[in-house]
Design a protein around this motif. Structure first.
Motif, short mmCIF file in Angstrom:
data_model
loop_
_atom_site.label_atom_id
_atom_site.label_comp_id
_atom_site.label_asym_id
_atom_site.label_seq_id
_atom_site.Cartn_x
_atom_site.Cartn_y
_atom_site.Cartn_z
N ALA A 1 47.77 36.05 58.48
CA ALA A 1 47.11 37.30 59.44
C ALA A 1 45.85 37.72 59.06
N ASN A 2 45.16 37.80 60.21
CA ASN A 2 43.65 38.29 59.97
C ASN A 2 43.45 39.92 59.90
N LYS A 3 42.18 40.03 59.85
CA LYS A 3 41.97 41.73 59.89
C LYS A 3 42.23 42.53 60.87
N ILE A 4 41.93 41.91 62.07
CA ILE A 4 42.28 42.25 63.56
C ILE A 4 43.64 42.71 63.74
N GLU A 5 44.46 41.35 63.52
CA GLU A 5 46.10 41.68 63.35
C GLU A 5 46.58 42.59 62.57
N ILE A 6 45.91 42.66 61.31
CA ILE A 6 46.44 43.83 60.37
C ILE A 6 46.09 45.05 60.85
N LYS A 7 45.02 45.39 61.49
CA LYS A 7 44.68 46.89 61.94
C LYS A 7 45.43 47.15 63.08
N GLN A 8 45.60 46.13 64.17
CA GLN A 8 46.55 46.59 65.04
C GLN A 8 47.99 46.97 64.95
N ALA A 9 48.30 45.97 63.80
CA ALA A 9 49.97 46.21 63.32
C ALA A 9 50.15 47.70 62.67
N VAL A 10 49.01 47.87 61.62
CA VAL A 10 48.97 49.20 61.19
C VAL A 10 49.11 50.49 62.07
N GLU A 11 48.09 50.38 63.14
CA GLU A 11 47.94 51.35 64.25
C GLU A 11 49.18 51.46 64.98
N GLN A 12 49.87 50.20 65.31
CA GLN A 12 51.03 50.45 66.07
C GLN A 12 52.31 51.04 65.31
N ARG A 13 52.43 50.34 64.30
CA ARG A 13 53.52 50.74 63.49
C ARG A 13 53.56 52.31 63.05
N PHE A 14 52.53 52.82 62.62
CA PHE A 14 52.36 54.17 62.00
C PHE A 14 51.55 55.01 62.88
N ASN A 15 51.20 54.90 63.93
CA ASN A 15 50.61 55.72 64.86
C ASN A 15 49.43 56.26 64.41
N VAL A 16 48.41 55.66 63.95
CA VAL A 16 47.22 56.12 63.00
C VAL A 16 45.92 55.38 63.54
#
Length: 96
Positions: free
Chosen positions: A35-50
Motif C-alpha cells: 500500500a502507498n500513502k494515497i491508498e492508506i489515506k483513502q482507507a483511513v478516511e473511508q473506514r473511520f470517517n475522518v
C-alpha cells in the motif's frame, strides 16, 4: 483501489502511540506492504470517517528469534503513522 480492510491490517496500541494520540492527534496502523500513502489515506478516511492531513510510512524489520538450537526471523512489516485534522478522533472499538 483495494478495500480498506485489506490495507489497514490492525491498529498499533502502545503507550508511545497513546501519547502521540493525545499530544499531536496521530494514530498508527500496521498496513499492507504494497500500500502507498494515497491508498492508506483513502482507507483511513473511508473506514473511520475522518480527514487525514499527513501519512508517514516505514518498513519495520523483523527480529531474529531463537528457540533452542533453531533460529528464525520474523517477517518485515509496514507501519503507517497518520495525522488527523484538528478535532477528529478515531474510536478503535467502533471502527475495527
Amino acid at each position: 483501489m483495494k478495500e480498506s480492510y485489506k490495507i489497514l491490517l490492525r491498529p498499533i496500541l502502545t503507550e508511545k502511540m497513546d501519547n502521540l494520540k493525545d499530544a499531536v492527534n496521530q494514530y498508527a496502523f500496521e498496513v499492507d506492504r504494497g500500500a502507498n500513502k494515497i491508498e492508506i489515506k483513502q482507507a483511513v478516511e473511508q473506514r473511520f470517517n475522518v480527514k487525514v492531513e499527513k501519512v508517514r510510512t516505514m518498513i519495520v524489520r523483523g527480529k531474529y528469534r531463537r528457540l533452542g538450537r533453531f533460529q528464525g526471523k520474523r517477517a518485515n512489516w509496514k507501519k503507517a503513522i497518520v495525522t488527523l485534522r484538528q478535532g477528529d478522533t478515531i474510536d478503535y472499538v467502533a471502527g475495527v
